[in-house]
Design an enzyme around this catalytic site. Structure first.
Site, PDB file in Angstrom:
ATOM      1  N   CYS A 190     -23.624  20.667   1.127  1.00  0.00           N
ATOM      2  CA  CYS A 190     -22.425  20.017   0.596  1.00  0.00           C
ATOM      3  C   CYS A 190     -22.506  18.491   0.597  1.00  0.00           C
ATOM      4  O   CYS A 190     -21.757  17.833  -0.120  1.00  0.00           O
ATOM      5  CB  CYS A 190     -21.205  20.466   1.389  1.00  0.00           C
ATOM      6  SG  CYS A 190     -21.027  22.262   1.464  1.00  0.00           S
ATOM      7  N   ASN A 232     -14.825  25.294  -3.964  1.00  0.00           N
ATOM      8  CA  ASN A 232     -15.891  24.575  -3.265  1.00  0.00           C
ATOM      9  C   ASN A 232     -17.182  24.750  -4.055  1.00  0.00           C
ATOM     10  O   ASN A 232     -17.753  25.834  -4.083  1.00  0.00           O
ATOM     11  CB  ASN A 232     -16.031  25.130  -1.845  1.00  0.00           C
ATOM     12  CG  ASN A 232     -17.103  24.421  -1.037  1.00  0.00           C
ATOM     13  OD1 ASN A 232     -17.955  23.717  -1.569  1.00  0.00           O
ATOM     14  ND2 ASN A 232     -17.077  24.625   0.272  1.00  0.00           N
ATOM     15  N   HIS A 284     -16.064  15.553  -0.106  1.00  0.00           N
ATOM     16  CA  HIS A 284     -16.525  16.883  -0.498  1.00  0.00           C
ATOM     17  C   HIS A 284     -15.322  17.802  -0.624  1.00  0.00           C
ATOM     18  O   HIS A 284     -14.453  17.854   0.261  1.00  0.00           O
ATOM     19  CB  HIS A 284     -17.509  17.421   0.543  1.00  0.00           C
ATOM     20  CG  HIS A 284     -17.741  18.891   0.418  1.00  0.00           C
ATOM     21  ND1 HIS A 284     -18.065  19.481  -0.790  1.00  0.00           N
ATOM     22  CD2 HIS A 284     -17.663  19.897   1.326  1.00  0.00           C
ATOM     23  CE1 HIS A 284     -18.196  20.791  -0.606  1.00  0.00           C
ATOM     24  NE2 HIS A 284     -17.954  21.059   0.650  1.00  0.00           N
TER      25      HIS A 284
END
Length: 313
Positions: free
Chosen positions: A114, A269, A239
């Site tokens: 990530c 995500n 993020h």
């Protein structure tokens, strides 16, 4: 004389198929209310079987390249941040270079999950500062849904697919600030894509506690290194993991006047793609002015983190 680098243009790509919370509720024990309350996500984009990581990456990169005014042969470095490429060789960067008709760039994939895009952006900045590159494509891309356990309601509701890209060029006036990066190796197990076939899993509460308590002071240090006060930030692009992480972390940074990216609501995500995807949308919609300072901060897998303040294109 070149003193640094800057982001010249951005681009993003998302697959056409949209998966809603109600769609998920038809296949797993969950509900729209349960998902929104816990992570803030409404929808996510799902790549088709014939839509691999490199095609999504090339689509986002082509948009960024078109917006930059540069030609394909001008690019001398391609960095792709991804943790979901299935093939090992050719790497994703080489496949993107071939699809875009680039001449002879250096091509590298970077896997920091990530935090991959902010690591890759720093790497491009370092290469340009060192004189080993002048014009780079930096891409974050994931086909995260290939690695989802669709029977696990705590993780399958999170993931989405997509790509974001930046064209980074040499600049007399630096537009990418110093990176602050690191990791917590002893907690690397908290976010995992392990096994064959690989499956995504995480220790959600551990990640939440770490992110909301440990990351704000690191993000403030990023601002300090860049010589920008948190209250002077025009945008904060963290993020896009979970709205319950994004909002308190942004608040604790002290970015009281900034636009806070909340693309997780519509995209889920997307791991390494989430920061460039969200940033590209903010710029495209005109929510941040050219030259305005934006904090980019990636965190997650390996419990790695990396952040820098950039000037928006």
């Amino acid at each position: 004389m070149t003193h640094g680098s800057r982001v010249l243009a951005l681009g993003h790509y998302q697959p056409a198929r949209v998966l809603t919370n109600d769609d998920l509720a038809a296949t797993v024990d969950t509900s729209d209310e349960w998902i929104r309350t816990r992570v803030g996500i409404r929808t996510r984009h799902i790549a088709a079987p014939d839509e691999p990581v490199d095609r999504m990456a090339a689509a986002a990169a082509a948009k960024a390249l078109a917006g930059s005014g540069l030609a394909a042969e001008d690019i001398d470095l391609v960095l792709v941040a991804t943790c979901t490429a299935v093939d090992r060789s050719p790497n994703t960067a080489a496949r993107v270079a071939a699809q875009l008709g680039l001449a002879s760039p250096a091509t590298m994939d970077i896997n920091v999950v990530c935090a991959g895009f902010t690591h890759a952006l720093a790497t491009a900045d370092h290469a340009i500062r060192a004189g080993s590159a002048a014009r780079a494509l930096v891409i974050g891309v994931e086909k995260f849904t290939d690695f989802a356990d669709w029977t696990d309601r705590s993780t399958c509701v999170l993931v989405g697919d997509g790509a974001g890209a930046a064209v980074v060029v040499a600049s007399e006036e630096p537009g990418i600030g110093p990176v602050v990066w690191g990791s917590v190796p002893e907690m690397g197990h908290a976010v995992r894509i392990e096994g064959n076939p690989g499956r995504f899993s995480q220790e959600g509460q551990s990640v939440y506690r770490w992110a909301t308590t440990q990351l704000p002071p690191i993000a403030r240090r990023v601002c300090e290194q860049a010589g920008v006060r948190p209250e002077d930030l025009a945008a904060v692009v963290l993020h896009q993991a979970n709205l319950r992480i994004i909002e308190p972390v942004a608040r604790r940074i002290g970015a009281v006047n900034a636009v806070i990216a909340r693309d997780v609501v519509d995209s889920g995500n997307t791991s390494a793609a989430s920061i460039p995807l969200a940033l590209s949308k903010l710029v495209e919609r005109g929510e941040v002015e050219p030259g305005a300072p934006a904090l980019l901060f990636g965190f997650g897998g390996n419990l790695s983190y990396a952040g820098q303040v950039i000037r928006c294109p």
